[in-house]
Design a protein around this motif. Structure first.
Motif, PDB file in Angstrom:
ATOM      1  N   GLY A   1      -7.848 -11.549  -0.320  1.00 17.12           N
ATOM      2  CA  GLY A   1      -7.729 -12.297   0.927  1.00 17.12           C
ATOM      3  C   GLY A   1      -6.355 -12.315   1.535  1.00 17.12           C
ATOM      4  O   GLY A   1      -6.178 -12.895   2.614  1.00 17.12           O
ATOM      5  N   ASP A   2      -5.362 -11.713   0.880  1.00 22.62           N
ATOM      6  CA  ASP A   2      -3.989 -11.702   1.404  1.00 22.62           C
ATOM      7  C   ASP A   2      -3.639 -10.321   1.944  1.00 22.62           C
ATOM      8  O   ASP A   2      -3.937  -9.301   1.321  1.00 22.62           O
ATOM      9  N   GLU A   3      -2.970 -10.314   3.096  1.00 14.28           N
ATOM     10  CA  GLU A   3      -2.609  -9.068   3.772  1.00 14.28           C
ATOM     11  C   GLU A   3      -1.589  -8.285   2.955  1.00 14.28           C
ATOM     12  O   GLU A   3      -0.604  -8.837   2.457  1.00 14.28           O
ATOM     13  N   CYS A   4      -1.824  -6.973   2.831  1.00 10.99           N
ATOM     14  CA  CYS A   4      -0.902  -6.087   2.120  1.00 10.99           C
ATOM     15  C   CYS A   4       0.015  -5.380   3.125  1.00 10.99           C
ATOM     16  O   CYS A   4      -0.385  -5.086   4.250  1.00 10.99           O
ATOM     17  N   VAL A   5       1.222  -5.094   2.695  1.00 17.58           N
ATOM     18  CA  VAL A   5       2.205  -4.420   3.542  1.00 17.58           C
ATOM     19  C   VAL A   5       1.896  -2.930   3.569  1.00 17.58           C
ATOM     20  O   VAL A   5       1.839  -2.279   2.523  1.00 17.58           O
ATOM     21  N   MET A   6       1.687  -2.385   4.773  1.00 19.88           N
ATOM     22  CA  MET A   6       1.410  -0.959   4.954  1.00 19.88           C
ATOM     23  C   MET A   6       2.706  -0.194   5.196  1.00 19.88           C
ATOM     24  O   MET A   6       3.684  -0.746   5.709  1.00 19.88           O
ATOM     25  N   PRO A   7       2.744   1.108   4.848  1.00 18.64           N
ATOM     26  CA  PRO A   7       3.922   1.916   5.187  1.00 18.64           C
ATOM     27  C   PRO A   7       4.081   2.052   6.693  1.00 18.64           C
ATOM     28  O   PRO A   7       3.138   1.803   7.464  1.00 18.64           O
ATOM     29  N   GLN A   8       5.256   2.478   7.124  1.00 20.35           N
ATOM     30  CA  GLN A   8       5.490   2.714   8.540  1.00 20.35           C
ATOM     31  C   GLN A   8       4.662   3.915   9.013  1.00 20.35           C
ATOM     32  O   GLN A   8       4.527   4.900   8.295  1.00 20.35           O
ATOM     33  N   PRO A   9       4.070   3.866  10.214  1.00 24.71           N
ATOM     34  CA  PRO A   9       3.232   4.978  10.693  1.00 24.71           C
ATOM     35  C   PRO A   9       3.940   6.325  10.700  1.00 24.71           C
ATOM     36  O   PRO A   9       3.314   7.359  10.452  1.00 24.71           O
ATOM     37  N   ASP A  10       5.233   6.342  10.975  1.00 19.76           N
ATOM     38  CA  ASP A  10       5.972   7.608  11.003  1.00 19.76           C
ATOM     39  C   ASP A  10       6.087   8.256   9.636  1.00 19.76           C
ATOM     40  O   ASP A  10       6.391   9.449   9.534  1.00 19.76           O
ATOM     41  N   ASP A  11       5.832   7.467   8.570  1.00 17.10           N
ATOM     42  CA  ASP A  11       5.965   8.001   7.216  1.00 17.10           C
ATOM     43  C   ASP A  11       4.651   8.511   6.638  1.00 17.10           C
ATOM     44  O   ASP A  11       4.641   9.031   5.522  1.00 17.10           O
ATOM     45  N   VAL A  38       0.840  -1.192   0.000  1.00 15.88           N
ATOM     46  CA  VAL A  38       0.000   0.000   0.000  1.00 15.88           C
ATOM     47  C   VAL A  38       0.875   1.242   0.000  1.00 15.88           C
ATOM     48  O   VAL A  38       1.858   1.325   0.751  1.00 15.88           O
ATOM     49  N   SER A  39       0.507   2.197  -0.849  1.00 13.29           N
ATOM     50  CA  SER A  39       1.131   3.516  -0.842  1.00 13.29           C
ATOM     51  C   SER A  39       0.068   4.555  -0.506  1.00 13.29           C
ATOM     52  O   SER A  39      -1.129   4.320  -0.703  1.00 13.29           O
ATOM     53  N   LEU A  40       0.496   5.729   0.001  1.00 16.77           N
ATOM     54  CA  LEU A  40      -0.421   6.727   0.534  1.00 16.77           C
ATOM     55  C   LEU A  40      -0.073   8.115   0.027  1.00 16.77           C
ATOM     56  O   LEU A  40       1.087   8.419  -0.261  1.00 16.77           O
TER      57      LEU A  40
END
Length: 439
Positions: free
Chosen positions: A396-406, A221-223
């Motif tokens: 159904g597969d978990e996606c990698v989220m960015p670090q909260p600090d970013d 995931v990108s934000l």
């Protein structure tokens, strides 16, 4: 010293033991059930109806589909079959006659027929190419069934029927338990005015584990947000790192050799992605687009970086505390996953049939997009990363989220002062206090 040794052994065992199933708090009852209905038994032959039911809210089975396998306990063979076919006939030399059985393997593997199969080979709920929809997306496509007739049984009657064992689905991540006998299935006839029932029924329940399905994540995931000029990209090496053993990618302008080779249509080829920092087959971008007086707007983009796969009947699950206030979703279908619970914070998005339900390959043009409006509730704020999802799952597969600090930050937001940064300010006030006291 003995206690330390025992503790070390327990830690090693905890890391070495891999679970064969995974509990999903978003879908606690999720499973695929194999139902085995004994319709007729004459002692030397049996007629069985097999049904595969996908009781999963958001996890579906894509092409090339399921491949149901089992082990016969005796010398049974499949003499005929409707609605499916065995992948191998096996050694039928022990049978005499002009027409040999359909499959004589002790470990048969059965696959679904394709949609264009002849009518004289069909059966109810067959001929989907092994594809099963999730319960949320399409309730008319979540089941498949076929009928087999067997020979070679040594049972005197149906009460001595030897139920097969060791069922498999031929799908990554799925593990099946042993069949358990349940109440015989009841079948309505004459418009529901009369009910009949089969002789005996068994259920084998199969569960899914993402750890068994893939050693690495499949999406990231990108934000971004209108109030921050930065784009928080997927974390580096989210799904793999360039140059590491087993990690292959294709640079822009290159043609992968795999596309020039023939591969088995019944097997899904491994992912082959474009070279990126994250190395994920799927990238999901969440953009906080606009803020109105009573609403705020989000744009979602799903991009396919897998060169050799189109994702059909894709879906995306989002966990966000404001999903209970969704007012409009554009160009995606949406359903809440826990609308009858106290906290309605998870929902499922999927494409509209014949419009964007297939995520084509690949690159910047291989994407689907949607926007949604959410109502602002009392205490609403863009601060603290609240506008961004807590979790996202793709197929159904978990996606990698960015670090909260970013995460993107509001213009007037700043990180808390550390001791090093606050030391000059502390020195200034100390000096001022000294002058007031002693001067």
């Amino acid at each position: 010293m003995g206690f330390v040794s025992v503790l070390v052994c327990l830690v090693v065992l905890s890391f070495s033991c891999t679970p064969s199933y995974g509990f999903d708090p978003l879908d606690p009852q999720a499973n695929i059930t194999i139902k085995w209905d004994l319709l007729l038994s004459t002692g030397s032959s049996d007629t069985v109806k097999v049904t595969i039911l996908n009781f999963q809210k958001y996890r579906h089975i894509e092409a090339p589909g399921w491949k149901l396998g089992w082990d016969w306990k005796g010398k049974e063979a499949i003499s005929s079959i409707f609605g499916a076919e065995a992948t191998q006939q096996g050694d039928c030399s022990r049978f005499k006659g002009q027409e040999l059985p359909h499959c004589c393997d002790k470990h048969p593997v059965v696959i679904d027929l394709l949609p264009g199969a002849p009518y004289n080979t069909r059966f109810q709920n067959c001929c989907k190419g092994g594809v099963l929809s999730s319960m949320t997306q399409d309730t008319s496509m979540y089941a498949a069934s076929f009928q087999i007739a067997t020979v070679g049984s040594t049972a005197a009657n149906y009460s001595d029927f030897a139920m097969p064992e060791n069922f498999t689905l031929g799908l990554p991540g799925y593990t099946c338990g042993q069949p358990v006998e349940v109440q015989p299935t009841r079948i309505p006839v004459d418009g529901g005015r009369r009910w009949t029932q089969v002789l005996r029924t068994w259920n084998a329940v199969c569960g899914y584990s993402s750890f068994l399905a893939s050693p690495s994540p499949k999406c990231c995931v990108s934000l971004s947000a209108f109030y921050d000029s930065r784009i928080v990209d997927c974390s580096t090496c989210s799904c793999g790192c360039q140059g590491q053993p087993g990690s292959k990618c294709i640079k822009d302008g290159e043609t992968p050799a795999l596309l020039q080779q023939k591969h088995d249509p019944n097997e899904e080829p491994p992912p082959l992605v474009r070279c990126t920092d994250h190395m994920c087959p799927i990238q999901i971008h969440w953009h906080v687009k606009e803020s109105y007086r009573q609403y705020w707007r989000v744009k979602m983009t799903i991009r396919n970086w897998n060169i050799i796969k189109n994702y059909s009947q894709w879906n995306m699950v989002v966990l966000h505390p404001n999903l209970k206030n969704i007012t409009t979703v554009f160009s995606f279908s949406y359903a809440s996953l826990n609308e009858f619970r106290t906290t309605n914070d998870s929902g499922m998005f999927w494409g509209i049939k014949y419009y964007n339900d297939m995520l084509l390959q690949e690159g910047h043009s291989g994407n689907v997009q949607s926007e949604m409006l959410l109502a602002k509730e009392p205490g609403f704020s863009f601060g603290g990363g609240w506008a961004f999802p807590r979790r996202i799952l793709f197929n159904g597969d978990e996606c990698v989220m960015p670090q909260p600090d970013d995460y993107p930050r509001l213009p007037n937001a700043s990180p808390p002062l550390s001791f090093a940064s606050s030391f000059p300010l502390l020195s200034f006030f100390s000096t001022l206090l000294f002058l007031l006291l002693f001067c």
